[in-house]
Design an enzyme around this catalytic site. Structure first.
Site, PDB file in Angstrom:
ATOM      1  N   TYR A  91     -12.508   6.119  11.409  1.00  0.00           N
ATOM      2  CA  TYR A  91     -11.646   5.088  10.825  1.00  0.00           C
ATOM      3  C   TYR A  91     -11.651   5.168   9.296  1.00  0.00           C
ATOM      4  O   TYR A  91     -11.852   4.173   8.602  1.00  0.00           O
ATOM      5  CB  TYR A  91     -12.070   3.693  11.329  1.00  0.00           C
ATOM      6  CG  TYR A  91     -12.109   3.642  12.831  1.00  0.00           C
ATOM      7  CD1 TYR A  91     -10.924   3.668  13.572  1.00  0.00           C
ATOM      8  CD2 TYR A  91     -13.318   3.645  13.532  1.00  0.00           C
ATOM      9  CE1 TYR A  91     -10.952   3.677  14.967  1.00  0.00           C
ATOM     10  CE2 TYR A  91     -13.349   3.646  14.920  1.00  0.00           C
ATOM     11  CZ  TYR A  91     -12.163   3.663  15.627  1.00  0.00           C
ATOM     12  OH  TYR A  91     -12.193   3.666  16.997  1.00  0.00           O
ATOM     13  N   ASP A 133     -13.219  -1.442   8.796  1.00  0.00           N
ATOM     14  CA  ASP A 133     -14.208  -1.066   9.803  1.00  0.00           C
ATOM     15  C   ASP A 133     -15.579  -1.678   9.474  1.00  0.00           C
ATOM     16  O   ASP A 133     -16.559  -1.368  10.126  1.00  0.00           O
ATOM     17  CB  ASP A 133     -14.298   0.466   9.883  1.00  0.00           C
ATOM     18  CG  ASP A 133     -15.051   0.932  11.118  1.00  0.00           C
ATOM     19  OD1 ASP A 133     -14.897   0.287  12.175  1.00  0.00           O
ATOM     20  OD2 ASP A 133     -15.815   1.914  11.028  1.00  0.00           O
ATOM     21  N   LYS A 141      -6.978   7.606  17.552  1.00  0.00           N
ATOM     22  CA  LYS A 141      -6.819   6.700  16.412  1.00  0.00           C
ATOM     23  C   LYS A 141      -7.999   6.781  15.449  1.00  0.00           C
ATOM     24  O   LYS A 141      -7.865   6.552  14.262  1.00  0.00           O
ATOM     25  CB  LYS A 141      -6.644   5.260  16.898  1.00  0.00           C
ATOM     26  CG  LYS A 141      -7.847   4.730  17.669  1.00  0.00           C
ATOM     27  CD  LYS A 141      -7.665   3.304  18.106  1.00  0.00           C
ATOM     28  CE  LYS A 141      -6.801   3.160  19.334  1.00  0.00           C
ATOM     29  NZ  LYS A 141      -7.367   3.718  20.597  1.00  0.00           N
ATOM     30  N   ARG A 145     -15.551   6.707  17.604  1.00  0.00           N
ATOM     31  CA  ARG A 145     -16.612   6.803  16.587  1.00  0.00           C
ATOM     32  C   ARG A 145     -17.706   7.790  16.999  1.00  0.00           C
ATOM     33  O   ARG A 145     -18.235   8.530  16.161  1.00  0.00           O
ATOM     34  CB  ARG A 145     -17.232   5.401  16.428  1.00  0.00           C
ATOM     35  CG  ARG A 145     -18.152   5.234  15.253  1.00  0.00           C
ATOM     36  CD  ARG A 145     -18.783   3.839  15.275  1.00  0.00           C
ATOM     37  NE  ARG A 145     -17.825   2.757  15.323  1.00  0.00           N
ATOM     38  CZ  ARG A 145     -17.168   2.283  14.270  1.00  0.00           C
ATOM     39  NH1 ARG A 145     -17.389   2.803  13.080  1.00  0.00           N
ATOM     40  NH2 ARG A 145     -16.309   1.280  14.383  1.00  0.00           N
ATOM     41  N   HIS A 163     -12.842  -2.734  26.756  1.00  0.00           N
ATOM     42  CA  HIS A 163     -13.469  -2.209  25.539  1.00  0.00           C
ATOM     43  C   HIS A 163     -14.351  -3.323  24.989  1.00  0.00           C
ATOM     44  O   HIS A 163     -13.852  -4.399  24.666  1.00  0.00           O
ATOM     45  CB  HIS A 163     -12.389  -1.812  24.521  1.00  0.00           C
ATOM     46  CG  HIS A 163     -12.931  -0.956  23.405  1.00  0.00           C
ATOM     47  ND1 HIS A 163     -14.011  -1.336  22.639  1.00  0.00           N
ATOM     48  CD2 HIS A 163     -12.558   0.258  22.945  1.00  0.00           C
ATOM     49  CE1 HIS A 163     -14.269  -0.382  21.749  1.00  0.00           C
ATOM     50  NE2 HIS A 163     -13.411   0.598  21.914  1.00  0.00           N
ATOM     51  N   GLU A 215     -13.461   6.061  26.456  1.00  0.00           N
ATOM     52  CA  GLU A 215     -12.587   6.359  25.312  1.00  0.00           C
ATOM     53  C   GLU A 215     -13.386   6.352  24.009  1.00  0.00           C
ATOM     54  O   GLU A 215     -13.124   5.547  23.106  1.00  0.00           O
ATOM     55  CB  GLU A 215     -11.463   5.317  25.227  1.00  0.00           C
ATOM     56  CG  GLU A 215     -10.526   5.321  26.416  1.00  0.00           C
ATOM     57  CD  GLU A 215      -9.631   4.078  26.448  1.00  0.00           C
ATOM     58  OE1 GLU A 215      -9.780   3.191  25.578  1.00  0.00           O
ATOM     59  OE2 GLU A 215      -8.795   3.997  27.353  1.00  0.00           O
ATOM     60  N   PRO A 216     -14.380   7.230  23.877  1.00  0.00           N
ATOM     61  CA  PRO A 216     -15.176   7.220  22.648  1.00  0.00           C
ATOM     62  C   PRO A 216     -14.383   7.746  21.453  1.00  0.00           C
ATOM     63  O   PRO A 216     -13.714   8.767  21.552  1.00  0.00           O
ATOM     64  CB  PRO A 216     -16.335   8.169  22.976  1.00  0.00           C
ATOM     65  CG  PRO A 216     -15.792   9.078  24.037  1.00  0.00           C
ATOM     66  CD  PRO A 216     -14.798   8.281  24.816  1.00  0.00           C
TER      67      PRO A 216
HETATM   68  N1  PLP Z   1     -10.026   2.650  23.093  1.00  0.00           N
HETATM   69  C1  PLP Z   1      -9.297   1.646  22.566  1.00  0.00           C
HETATM   70  C2  PLP Z   1      -8.249   1.046  23.422  1.00  0.00           C
HETATM   71  C3  PLP Z   1      -9.493   1.203  21.255  1.00  0.00           C
HETATM   72  O1  PLP Z   1      -8.754   0.207  20.763  1.00  0.00           O
HETATM   73  C4  PLP Z   1     -10.498   1.842  20.470  1.00  0.00           C
HETATM   74  C5  PLP Z   1     -10.760   1.424  19.097  1.00  0.00           C
HETATM   75  O2  PLP Z   1     -10.133   0.544  18.538  1.00  0.00           O
HETATM   76  C6  PLP Z   1     -11.215   2.908  21.040  1.00  0.00           C
HETATM   77  C7  PLP Z   1     -10.968   3.275  22.350  1.00  0.00           C
HETATM   78  C8  PLP Z   1     -12.270   3.659  20.285  1.00  0.00           C
HETATM   79  O3  PLP Z   1     -13.375   2.858  20.086  1.00  0.00           O
HETATM   80  P1  PLP Z   1     -14.707   3.422  19.437  1.00  0.00           P
HETATM   81  O4  PLP Z   1     -14.345   4.143  18.198  1.00  0.00           O
HETATM   82  O5  PLP Z   1     -15.521   2.221  19.213  1.00  0.00           O
HETATM   83  O6  PLP Z   1     -15.343   4.336  20.433  1.00  0.00           O
END
Ligand code: PLP
Length: 411
Positions: free
Chosen positions: A385, A324, A77, A283, A206, A280-281
């Site tokens: 984002y 964001d 995403k 950013r 998270h 689940e990185p």
């Molecule tokens: N995992 C989940 C379920 C999320 O909702 C998000 C972001 O919204 C992420 C991972 C990614 O988070 P980040 O970009 O802070 O690493």
């Protein structure tokens, strides 16, 4: 896979990355590369991104050095750019997908379904059915209603119970208000899964995207340990997966976040060789790898104030300012080389996006030298984002923005 020239070759030839121009950056770096794109495509005044594959490789190494025990599943995403996905797939990353379309795009790169977690605690039934068809067999949940859908459409799927992480009050985008089982909901949810004969293999959380208070990782890992114990008390099969989510940024603070995670794992899950830790990185991998070049399409002078219009904005890549809570920065492309910019007087400047909405304002009171229509403004750190959530409002099509690939030496 390390950051050797062979790795780069593999990345450049990988699905999603193949066919795109890749230029090694000269010592003048990204500025010279952007200048070469602008000058070889004189007629091209559309905004464009540059993805630096060397940065992606360096970040992958940095992750492996600091958090070797946590297998990254890149959060699609954050930026679903196929070249970024292809590069991460080649480096060995797994993927966090939130929808059928995200799963499709990762599978289309030849990634096996076992490297995907469907990490959305609330999924449409049709998406669950699709996951079952293609063999994506790991997902998250935080409600009985979700368990009922999974029981109906994908009963063989392994489950992680998403728990509400203690809030990182400083996170740029808190996720707690929307997702995660409350402590008092954990036991009934685990019992419901047990009754439905669904397999809960672990816990997911998270702490919030763009996290600042890393003790939240420690508190969330402690909370996860309690859930492991609750499952054991209920006589469920031993949990063995801990998903520590995202929230990481790639700056100097990453080392602090990583050592907090490591210390908490040591404190709450010591001597657990069977534990699989995943993360689940989003950013972390995407933000600094992308630079956006925009063209100045309009100008107005009001006394000492300079107002510029560029061809990307709040409804496009810079939606990150709204959604964001990002603070963007820019510099004129000509700054490094042009006598017009070097040491020149700066003016308080406003930078507007191209749509007709006054909300479409990217920067205010920003110091810029005198610029002209057709000059370029370059925005660094624009990978997280940004394009992912841009719209086509007023006919400015974010998804049509081209990405050029560059390669800086990652070492
Ligand atoms: N995992 C989940 C379920 C999320 O909702 C998000 C972001 O919204 C992420 C991972 C990614 O988070 P980040 O970009 O802070 O690493």
């Amino acid at each position: 896979m390390g950051s050797s020239p062979r790795t780069l070759q593999a990345i450049v030839g990988a699905p999603g990355v193949r066919g795109k121009k890749v230029a090694a950056l000269s010592k003048d770096g990204l500025t010279a590369f952007i200048q070469s794109i602008v000058s070889t495509k004189q007629e091209m005044k559309e905004p464009f991104y540059v993805l630096d594959l060397g940065v992606v490789m360096a970040l992958f190494d940095k992750w492996a050095r600091n958090l070797p025990m946590a297998q990254p599943f890149y959060a699609v995403k954050c930026n679903p750019n196929p070249a970024l996905l292809g590069a991460l797939a080649t480096l060995g990353s797994g993927f966090d997908c939130a929808s059928k379309a995200e799963i499709e795009s990762v599978l289309s790169l030849g990634v096996s379904p076992g490297r995907i977690i469907f990490a959305n605690p609330c999924k449409a039934e049709s998406h669950i059915k699709y996951a079952a068809t293609v063999g994506v067999n790991l997902t998250t949940f935080d409600s009985k209603e979700e368990l009922e859908k999974i029981k109906k459409w994908h009963p063989k799927c392994a489950l992680l119970i998403r728990v509400k992480a203690p809030d990182d009050g400083g996170a740029r985008c808190p996720l707690g208000p929307k997702y995660g089982a409350l402590p008092e909901e954990v036991t009934p949810l685990l019992q419901a899964a047990q009754t439905a004969r669904l397999t809960v293999t672990g816990v997911s959380f998270h702490i919030g995207s763009g996290a600042m208070q890393f003790r939240a990782y420690r508190e969330a890992i402690a909370a996860a340990k309690t859930v492991f114990e609750t499952a054991a008390r209920l006589g469920m099969p031993k949990m063995h997966v801990l998903n520590i989510g995202g929230g990481f940024t790639a700056g100097p603070q990453f080392a602090e976040a990583a050592s907090t995670v490591k210390a908490a794992l040591q404190a709450y899950f010591p001597n657990e060789p069977s534990l699989t830790v995943i993360a689940e990185p989003g950013r972390f991998f995407a933000e600094s790898a992308f630079t956006l070049a925009t063209n100045i399409i309009g100008k107005r002078v009001r006394g000492d104030l300079r107002e510029y219009w560029i061809n990307d904005g709040i409804y496009g890549s810079m939606n990150c300012i709204l959604y964001d809570h990002a603070v963007v920065t820019c510099m004129p492309l000509a700054r490094a080389s042009s006598p017009r910019c070097k040491g020149a007087r700066t003016y308080d400047s406003t930078v507007f996006g191209p749509t007709c909405d006054a909300l479409d304002t990217v920067l205010k009171g920003y110091p810029l030298p005198e610029l002209q229509v057709n000059d370029w403004l370059v925005f660094p750190n624009m990978g997280a984002y940004t394009a992912a959530a841009g719209s086509n409002f007023n006919g400015f099509n974010t998804s049509a923005i081209l990405t050029y690939l560059a390669y800086s030496n990652p070492n």
